[in-house]
Design a protein around this motif. Structure first.
Motif, mmCIF file in Angstrom:
data_model
loop_
_atom_site.group_PDB
_atom_site.id
_atom_site.type_symbol
_atom_site.label_atom_id
_atom_site.label_comp_id
_atom_site.label_asym_id
_atom_site.label_seq_id
_atom_site.Cartn_x
_atom_site.Cartn_y
_atom_site.Cartn_z
ATOM 1 N N VAL A 1 0.810 -1.628 -0.352
ATOM 2 C CA VAL A 1 0.204 -0.222 -0.030
ATOM 3 C C VAL A 1 0.835 1.331 0.280
ATOM 4 N N THR A 2 0.961 2.289 -0.779
ATOM 5 C CA THR A 2 1.673 3.299 -1.196
ATOM 6 C C THR A 2 0.774 4.425 -0.539
ATOM 7 N N VAL A 3 0.735 5.055 0.480
ATOM 8 C CA VAL A 3 0.913 6.112 0.868
ATOM 9 C C VAL A 3 1.154 7.530 0.266
ATOM 10 N N ASP A 4 0.147 8.421 -0.376
ATOM 11 C CA ASP A 4 0.764 9.672 -0.930
ATOM 12 C C ASP A 4 0.088 11.016 -0.644
ATOM 13 N N ILE A 5 -0.234 11.262 0.372
ATOM 14 C CA ILE A 5 -1.589 12.463 0.860
ATOM 15 C C ILE A 5 -0.769 13.606 0.788
ATOM 16 N N GLY A 6 -1.261 14.468 0.100
ATOM 17 C CA GLY A 6 -0.819 15.882 0.302
ATOM 18 C C GLY A 6 -0.452 16.374 -1.584
ATOM 19 N N PRO A 7 0.299 17.686 -1.200
ATOM 20 C CA PRO A 7 0.449 18.761 0.430
ATOM 21 C C PRO A 7 -0.374 19.172 0.606
ATOM 22 N N SER A 8 -0.561 18.984 2.423
ATOM 23 C CA SER A 8 -2.100 18.994 2.755
ATOM 24 C C SER A 8 -1.263 20.344 3.806
ATOM 25 N N ARG A 9 -2.923 21.600 3.930
ATOM 26 C CA ARG A 9 -2.638 22.348 4.985
ATOM 27 C C ARG A 9 -3.310 21.680 6.538
ATOM 28 N N SER A 10 -3.411 20.313 6.789
ATOM 29 C CA SER A 10 -4.596 19.557 7.611
ATOM 30 C C SER A 10 -4.085 20.126 8.914
ATOM 31 N N ASP A 11 -4.546 20.545 9.253
ATOM 32 C CA ASP A 11 -3.718 20.975 11.989
ATOM 33 C C ASP A 11 -2.990 19.278 11.547
ATOM 34 N N ALA A 12 -4.479 18.407 11.394
ATOM 35 C CA ALA A 12 -3.342 16.800 12.187
ATOM 36 C C ALA A 12 -2.818 16.287 11.093
ATOM 37 N N VAL A 13 -2.086 16.327 9.961
ATOM 38 C CA VAL A 13 -0.621 16.444 9.226
ATOM 39 C C VAL A 13 0.458 16.772 10.087
ATOM 40 N N GLY A 14 0.462 17.804 9.999
ATOM 41 C CA GLY A 14 1.239 19.461 10.693
ATOM 42 C C GLY A 14 1.729 18.296 11.684
ATOM 43 N N ARG A 15 0.663 17.960 12.988
ATOM 44 C CA ARG A 15 1.054 17.177 13.988
ATOM 45 C C ARG A 15 1.641 16.167 13.725
ATOM 46 N N TYR A 16 0.955 15.290 13.022
ATOM 47 C CA TYR A 16 1.674 13.977 12.806
ATOM 48 C C TYR A 16 3.127 14.117 12.531
ATOM 49 N N ALA A 17 3.515 15.172 11.715
ATOM 50 C CA ALA A 17 4.892 14.940 11.220
ATOM 51 C C ALA A 17 5.863 15.866 12.449
ATOM 52 N N LEU A 18 4.955 16.858 13.279
ATOM 53 C CA LEU A 18 5.902 16.928 14.066
ATOM 54 C C LEU A 18 6.679 16.037 15.065
ATOM 55 N N SER A 19 5.039 15.279 15.735
ATOM 56 C CA SER A 19 5.456 14.053 16.583
ATOM 57 C C SER A 19 6.438 13.520 15.902
ATOM 58 N N SER A 20 6.323 13.189 15.019
ATOM 59 C CA SER A 20 7.368 12.028 14.158
ATOM 60 C C SER A 20 8.530 12.505 13.625
ATOM 61 N N LEU A 21 8.455 13.247 14.000
ATOM 62 C CA LEU A 21 10.734 14.020 13.595
ATOM 63 C C LEU A 21 10.573 14.304 14.978
ATOM 64 N N ARG A 22 9.565 14.281 15.711
ATOM 65 C CA ARG A 22 10.614 13.999 17.139
ATOM 66 C C ARG A 22 11.528 13.322 17.343
ATOM 67 N N ARG A 23 10.263 11.918 17.198
ATOM 68 C CA ARG A 23 10.851 10.904 17.420
ATOM 69 C C ARG A 23 11.733 10.468 16.725
ATOM 70 N N VAL A 24 11.863 10.394 15.402
ATOM 71 C CA VAL A 24 13.163 10.400 14.570
ATOM 72 C C VAL A 24 14.198 11.045 15.515
ATOM 73 N N ARG A 25 14.105 12.276 16.235
ATOM 74 C CA ARG A 25 15.360 12.533 16.660
ATOM 75 C C ARG A 25 15.713 12.713 18.113
ATOM 76 N N ALA A 26 14.921 12.137 18.287
ATOM 77 C CA ALA A 26 15.481 10.762 19.581
ATOM 78 C C ALA A 26 16.558 9.798 19.787
ATOM 79 N N GLY A 27 16.562 9.306 18.306
ATOM 80 C CA GLY A 27 16.634 8.535 17.878
ATOM 81 C C GLY A 27 18.256 8.293 17.011
ATOM 82 N N VAL A 28 17.858 10.146 16.423
ATOM 83 C CA VAL A 28 19.536 9.977 15.625
ATOM 84 C C VAL A 28 20.689 11.398 15.932
ATOM 85 N N ALA A 29 19.754 12.194 17.237
ATOM 86 C CA ALA A 29 20.602 13.483 17.245
ATOM 87 C C ALA A 29 22.089 13.255 17.582
ATOM 88 N N SER A 30 22.665 11.484 18.224
ATOM 89 C CA SER A 30 23.382 11.639 18.435
ATOM 90 C C SER A 30 24.916 12.031 16.970
#
Length: 292
Positions: free
Chosen positions: A221-250
């Protein structure tokens, strides 16, 4: 993990999602909730594709998280009862609230359990077992597959969903100060997962066959949504990148880390929440495996 417990409430149960270092249960629950909200149509399409035949009367959701799959399954099969299994009490409590709000509390049994334990709690004899993004957390996935085979009713179906990667959100030339930042973050995260979550992204087809299943369907299943100004997409991106940062900051360069922190600064001018060019891009592979 917590010790197995089982209780009937207006709701369900849960059993896997281990936490990533640097993240608390609230961070993980938020990402799972946003995944359910943003990708609701994709979850529904996967369930509709399953080669089920008669609608299942009993469904087990292994590693249910906060309920993305469970809620979609309950909606798709309004006569079915569902057992939701997870190791996280916090996730199960979140799911309990959602099921109650949906008016399906009397159809869900919540089970808190460690699926790596030698013996599983009684989960009944379901016609459908659903495992989305949970098998790769198992210490011994081959043993888990054998247990699911034994758990299923004869002729029952096991639906496995595996993630290719975390979703991506930014254009390739973003952010302006560090083009390609997201690609570099994902590459670093991939190396980390190869060492610590080695089954993530696995091809489960051969393992299912070895456990006795017959593969009746496989799709990507290929997911390709957007570009989007949806608040949910922005919050999803923010939360996901926070998680990524926790794993790769070092392992990020100083410049990349600074650029990433600017994206994650919700009050700053370069916050990811201020961008109008966000999309959601990811892939998930689904196997439908039948017990003879």
């Amino acid at each position: 993990m917590d010790h197995p417990t089982s209780h009937r409430t207006p709701h369900g149960t849960h059993s896997v999602h281990r936490h990533e270092p640097g993240l608390d249960a609230g961070d993980q629950a938020e990402i799972l909730d946003l995944d359910a909200e943003v990708l609701a149509e994709h979850h529904a399409s996967v369930i509709a594709w399953l080669p089920l035949g008669p609608a299942p009367r009993h469904i087990v959701d292994l590693g249910c998280g906060t309920g993305a799959g469970a809620l979609a399954l309950l909606e798709r099969f309004p006569e079915a009862e569902l057992t939701a299994v997870d190791s996280s009490a916090a996730h199960l409590h979140r799911l309990q609230q959602k099921v109650a709000a949906a008016g399906a509390a009397d159809r869900v049994r919540l089970v808190q359990a460690d699926l790596d334990a030698p013996v599983w709690p009684g989960l009944g004899e379901p016609e459908l077992v659903w495992a989305s993004a949970s098998l790769h957390h198992m210490a011994d996935p081959a043993d888990t597959l054998r247990k699911v085979y034994e758990l299923l009713a004869p002729g029952g179906l096991f639906a496995v969903v595996e993630l290719a990667d975390f979703p991506r959100f930014l254009p390739g030339d973003a952010p302006e100060a560090a083009p390609g930042l997201e690609d570099r973050c994902h590459a670093a995260l991939g190396r980390r997962h190869a060492a610590h979550v080695r089954h993530r992204g696995a091809d489960w087809g051969s393992g299912l066959v070895e456990a006795g299943f017959t593969i009746e369907g496989e799709r990507t299943v290929t997911v390709d949504i957007g570009p989007s100004r949806s608040d949910a997409v922005g919050r999803y991106a923010l939360s996901s990148l926070r998680r990524v940062r926790a794993g790769v900051a070092s392992v990020l360069s100083a410049g990349d880390l600074t650029a990433l922190d600017h994206l994650l600064d919700t009050d700053g001018p370069r916050s990811i929440l201020r961008r109008g060019d966000l999309s959601v891009r990811t892939e998930r592979t689904v196997w439908a495996a039948r017990r003879a």
